[in-house]
Design an enzyme around this catalytic site. Sequence first.
Site, PDB file in Angstrom:
ATOM      1  N   ARG A 188     -32.349 -22.369 -43.633  1.00  0.00           N
ATOM      2  CA  ARG A 188     -31.812 -23.113 -44.769  1.00  0.00           C
ATOM      3  C   ARG A 188     -32.352 -24.541 -44.767  1.00  0.00           C
ATOM      4  NH1 ARG A 188     -25.356 -21.881 -43.841  1.00  0.00           N
ATOM      5  NH2 ARG A 188     -25.518 -19.618 -43.540  1.00  0.00           N
ATOM      6  N   ASP A 221     -30.959 -28.262 -46.637  1.00  0.00           N
ATOM      7  CA  ASP A 221     -29.813 -28.808 -47.356  1.00  0.00           C
ATOM      8  C   ASP A 221     -30.224 -29.400 -48.694  1.00  0.00           C
ATOM      9  OD1 ASP A 221     -28.045 -28.149 -45.311  1.00  0.00           O
ATOM     10  OD2 ASP A 221     -28.348 -30.054 -44.272  1.00  0.00           O
ATOM     11  N   ARG A 255     -32.082 -35.000 -38.832  1.00  0.00           N
ATOM     12  CA  ARG A 255     -31.527 -36.194 -39.474  1.00  0.00           C
ATOM     13  C   ARG A 255     -30.723 -37.040 -38.488  1.00  0.00           C
ATOM     14  NH1 ARG A 255     -28.568 -33.680 -44.534  1.00  0.00           N
ATOM     15  NH2 ARG A 255     -27.796 -35.832 -44.703  1.00  0.00           N
TER      16      ARG A 255
END
Length: 249
Positions: A51, A53, A200
């Site tokens: 995935r 985001d 991140r």
Amino acid sequence: MTRYKAIIAYDGSRFNGFQKQPNGRTVQEELEKTLKKMANGEQITIFGSGRTDAGVHALGQVIHFDYPEERPLERMRFALDTQSPEDIAVKTVEIVPEDFHARYLVKEKTYQFRVDIGKPRSPFRRHYASYFPYALDLKKIQRALPDLLGTHDFTSFCASGSSVEDKVRTIYEAKLEVNETGDELLFTFRGNGFLYKMIRILVGTLLKIGNGRLPEDSLPEIIAKKDRNAAGPTAHPEGLYLYEVVYDD
């Protein structure tokens, strides 16, 4: 059914992420709409290498799907590319064995993260780089980066909401480059896998080190604590790019 593997790129600015969800536009949903048109209304499910985001981009996301007929590869690629929305590009398409899986057979992934450090910030980078307006000592970041290499339990760099129990990952490469004009940073991380929002959080922590709010030798201690609160903030998503996904031959 013929199994196809495709490498795609997308601008994540107007997507709520890769994976299909009840509310919000997603990459998976848009590609499945395109494939449904191409397959005369037959529903086709795509599977991604992982995935991404909302707001996150991809240069080398990998997907696979089963299609009811075998088509010439360039015709398949061209049809997928031109019939999908303009913020998705289909770079390559190939036929793979029926046991190939885009997610479960990943050997390593590379992510890049761009940080705009210009003053003033560039309005043209606002969707494609995370802005950091504070002073940075890049030498401190460079000295800290090698502490991330190797195999570690990266619990401290995993956001809450992850259902993954095993948080041990191996990072093969962690580097920082600066562009010629000195107003944009490019982080590169290559490893055998990454946790939820791990890149991140790594970038947010490294920027905090560069800003002098964490010691440059603090990464081993942060890793050892296995506590998300020990690491720095989560950097904004618009600077993150899934760069490459590698599989065994």
